[in-house]
Write an enzyme that holds these catalytic residues in place. Sequence first.
Site, PDB file in Angstrom:
ATOM      1  CG  ASP A  44      -0.411   0.004   2.517  1.00  0.00           C
ATOM      2  OD1 ASP A  44       0.837  -0.021   2.620  1.00  0.00           O
ATOM      3  OD2 ASP A  44      -1.172   0.041   3.507  1.00  0.00           O
ATOM      4  CB  SER A  45       4.594   1.652  -0.248  1.00  0.00           C
ATOM      5  OG  SER A  45       4.733   0.507  -1.063  1.00  0.00           O
ATOM      6  CG  ASP A  83       0.396  -4.044   2.135  1.00  0.00           C
ATOM      7  OD1 ASP A  83       0.315  -4.821   3.096  1.00  0.00           O
ATOM      8  OD2 ASP A  83       1.112  -3.024   2.123  1.00  0.00           O
ATOM      9  CE  LYS A 113       3.231  -5.636   3.951  1.00  0.00           C
ATOM     10  NZ  LYS A 113       2.576  -4.598   4.791  1.00  0.00           N
ATOM     11  CD  GLU A 115       0.432  -1.385   7.926  1.00  0.00           C
ATOM     12  OE1 GLU A 115       0.016  -0.596   8.801  1.00  0.00           O
ATOM     13  OE2 GLU A 115       0.929  -1.007   6.850  1.00  0.00           O
ATOM     14  CD  GLU A 182       7.661   0.092   7.436  1.00  0.00           C
ATOM     15  OE1 GLU A 182       6.752  -0.700   7.090  1.00  0.00           O
ATOM     16  OE2 GLU A 182       7.808   1.224   6.936  1.00  0.00           O
TER      17      GLU A 182
HETATM   18  O1  KIV Z   1       3.479  -1.047   1.632  1.00  0.00           O
HETATM   19  C1  KIV Z   1       4.652  -1.465   1.598  1.00  0.00           C
HETATM   20  O2  KIV Z   1       5.386  -1.295   0.603  1.00  0.00           O
HETATM   21  C2  KIV Z   1       5.158  -2.158   2.757  1.00  0.00           C
HETATM   22  C3  KIV Z   1       6.618  -2.466   2.825  1.00  0.00           C
HETATM   23  C4  KIV Z   1       7.403  -1.242   2.989  1.00  0.00           C
HETATM   24  C5  KIV Z   1       6.931  -3.483   3.841  1.00  0.00           C
HETATM   25  O3  KIV Z   1       4.400  -2.472   3.636  1.00  0.00           O
END
Ligand code: KIV
Length: 275
Positions: A44-45, A83, A113, A115, A182
Amino acid sequence: MKNSALTFREFKNQRKKLTMLTAYDYSMAKIIDECGINGILIGDSLGMVIKGEQDTLSVTVDEIIYHTKAVKKGAKNALIVSDMPFLSYHVSAEQAVKNAGRMIKEGGAHAVKLEGGAHVIEQIRAIVNAQIPVMGHLGLTPQSVNAFGGFKIQGKSEETARKLIEDAKLIEDAGAFALVLECVPKKVAELITQVVSIPTIGIGAGENCDGQILVYQDMLGMFNDFVPKFVKQYANVGTVMKEAIKGYISEVQDGSFPEDKHSFKIDESELEKLY
Ligand code: KIV
């Protein structure tokens, strides 16, 4: 070599380092995959590096699926991890399973993934029960930016470090196959890596994690709005791109591009008929 959630566990057992990068499109996923990476995260970056937002909070499930589809087509061997964006799993375990399922069915991801620690254990367990591999994520979890009061290193006191260790154990116990750490002190990341049997993937968490992940725009020097301390720029692709683009602009302006070899021809006999 085709990577799976199982590969990740085997790498830890064999003390081999895992490598991951983010990707958001076909061309980049293909390049990264051809280099032999173990996993690609559609992070989600993308809220920051693709959409240009200040944080990751606006990212939607549909956006992650859109980018996952493109990455999936480009990557033949990497494990594809999607994500789960902010508020796509916080409401209930049912919501979490539905959205995780969409990542797999519509996006083609192999895993998801999400959080957080104790407060999302029920969700992790439910997704794993739906046969979807889950990667946990602890430390500076960017979706909590407002709760943290900014992008701040986590686990610097005994109390917060202990909480990270407890959360890591809970995530392992809930059935996750790997865990991103992280921006936590490297000694804390090392401790977590020792106490859990699942691989830890560090970003700003030191060299003793079982693997590493970076955002590709950061490590290629394409995103200079903010360069975190943990980023190593392996190239300055941004500068190379700017040189190429400036070259294009000036050649178009002075008429040296396109050349004859970049153009298509028509037979003289056909051309004559036009006059
Ligand atoms: O969203 C993302 O790119 C991430 C990584 C930085 C681990 O969660």
